[in-house]
Design a protein around this motif. Structure first.
Motif, short mmCIF file in Angstrom:
data_model
loop_
_atom_site.label_atom_id
_atom_site.label_comp_id
_atom_site.label_asym_id
_atom_site.label_seq_id
_atom_site.Cartn_x
_atom_site.Cartn_y
_atom_site.Cartn_z
N ILE A 77 -110.30 20.79 51.46
CA ILE A 77 -108.94 21.28 51.70
C ILE A 77 -108.35 21.86 50.42
O ILE A 77 -107.68 22.89 50.45
N GLY A 78 -108.60 21.21 49.30
CA GLY A 78 -108.10 21.72 48.02
C GLY A 78 -108.66 23.09 47.69
O GLY A 78 -107.92 23.99 47.26
N SER A 79 -109.94 23.28 47.93
CA SER A 79 -110.54 24.59 47.66
C SER A 79 -109.96 25.66 48.58
O SER A 79 -109.67 26.78 48.14
N LEU A 80 -109.77 25.32 49.84
CA LEU A 80 -109.20 26.29 50.77
C LEU A 80 -107.76 26.65 50.41
O LEU A 80 -107.37 27.81 50.51
N ILE A 81 -106.99 25.67 49.99
CA ILE A 81 -105.60 25.96 49.60
C ILE A 81 -105.56 26.85 48.37
O ILE A 81 -104.80 27.82 48.31
N ILE A 82 -106.38 26.55 47.39
CA ILE A 82 -106.39 27.35 46.16
C ILE A 82 -106.85 28.78 46.42
O ILE A 82 -106.33 29.73 45.84
N ILE A 83 -107.79 28.95 47.34
CA ILE A 83 -108.30 30.29 47.63
C ILE A 83 -107.37 31.06 48.58
O ILE A 83 -107.09 32.24 48.37
N LEU A 84 -106.88 30.42 49.63
CA LEU A 84 -106.17 31.14 50.69
C LEU A 84 -104.67 31.27 50.49
O LEU A 84 -104.06 32.18 51.05
N THR A 85 -104.04 30.39 49.73
CA THR A 85 -102.59 30.48 49.57
C THR A 85 -102.15 31.74 48.83
O THR A 85 -101.20 32.39 49.27
N PRO A 86 -102.78 32.14 47.72
CA PRO A 86 -102.36 33.39 47.09
C PRO A 86 -102.58 34.62 47.97
O PRO A 86 -101.89 35.62 47.83
N LEU A 87 -103.52 34.55 48.89
CA LEU A 87 -103.76 35.65 49.81
C LEU A 87 -102.80 35.63 51.00
O LEU A 87 -102.87 36.50 51.86
N LYS A 88 -101.94 34.62 51.06
CA LYS A 88 -100.95 34.42 52.13
C LYS A 88 -101.62 34.29 53.50
O LYS A 88 -101.14 34.80 54.50
N LYS A 89 -102.75 33.59 53.53
CA LYS A 89 -103.45 33.33 54.78
C LYS A 89 -103.07 31.98 55.37
O LYS A 89 -103.45 31.66 56.48
N VAL A 90 -102.34 31.16 54.61
CA VAL A 90 -101.91 29.85 55.08
C VAL A 90 -100.51 30.01 55.65
O VAL A 90 -99.56 30.27 54.93
N ASN A 91 -100.39 29.89 56.97
CA ASN A 91 -99.07 29.93 57.59
C ASN A 91 -98.94 28.80 58.60
O ASN A 91 -99.93 28.17 58.98
N SER A 92 -97.73 28.56 59.03
CA SER A 92 -97.47 27.40 59.87
C SER A 92 -98.09 27.54 61.26
O SER A 92 -98.53 26.55 61.85
N LYS A 93 -98.16 28.74 61.82
CA LYS A 93 -98.72 28.92 63.16
C LYS A 93 -100.22 28.64 63.17
O LYS A 93 -100.73 27.98 64.08
N LEU A 94 -100.92 29.12 62.16
CA LEU A 94 -102.35 28.87 62.06
C LEU A 94 -102.64 27.39 61.87
O LEU A 94 -103.54 26.83 62.50
N LEU A 95 -101.86 26.74 61.02
CA LEU A 95 -102.06 25.32 60.78
C LEU A 95 -101.78 24.49 62.02
O LEU A 95 -102.49 23.52 62.31
#
Length: 110
Positions: A77-95
């Motif tokens: 999860i930490g790796s995914l957050i570090i990689i995907l958050t700057p790309l703005k791929k982490v949003n509430s609907k997807l989660l």
């Protein structure tokens, strides 16, 4: 129970990520602004959430396998957050969609 622990690990790492001074942060939601303005409370909240998730893993599994699964999940999860958050791929609907699918699968196969 595992899905809830996974959600708590995600929230804990996300709160700790937003206290970083080197991370490229975006402020799409109101609580993200609050996390950046109050780093001390956010770090405490993140650490409490990590401890709660670890306790849930210990409760559902034993000491050895719970610890192993917690750290595997934390690294993933930490790796995914570090990689995907700057790309703005982490949003509430997807989660929310991922959480619902994981919860349905957990309850169906349990």
């Amino acid at each position: 129970m595992i899905t809830i622990a996974s959600l708590i690990v995600f929230l804990a790492f996300y709160t700790l990520y937003y206290t970083s001074k080197r991370a490229a942060l975006s402020y799409d939601l109101g609580f993200e602004k609050w996390m950046q303005k109050n780093p001390k409370q956010t770090k405490i909240t993140g650490l409490v959430l990590l401890a709660a998730a670890y306790a849930m893993w210990l409760f559902t599994k034993s000491l050895g396998s719970g610890t192993l699964m917690f750290f595997i999940q934390l690294m993933t999860i930490g790796s995914l957050i570090i990689i995907l958050t700057p790309l703005k791929k982490v949003n509430s609907k997807l989660l929310l969609a991922i959480l619902l699918i994981a919860a349905i699968l957990e309850f169906y196969y349990n």
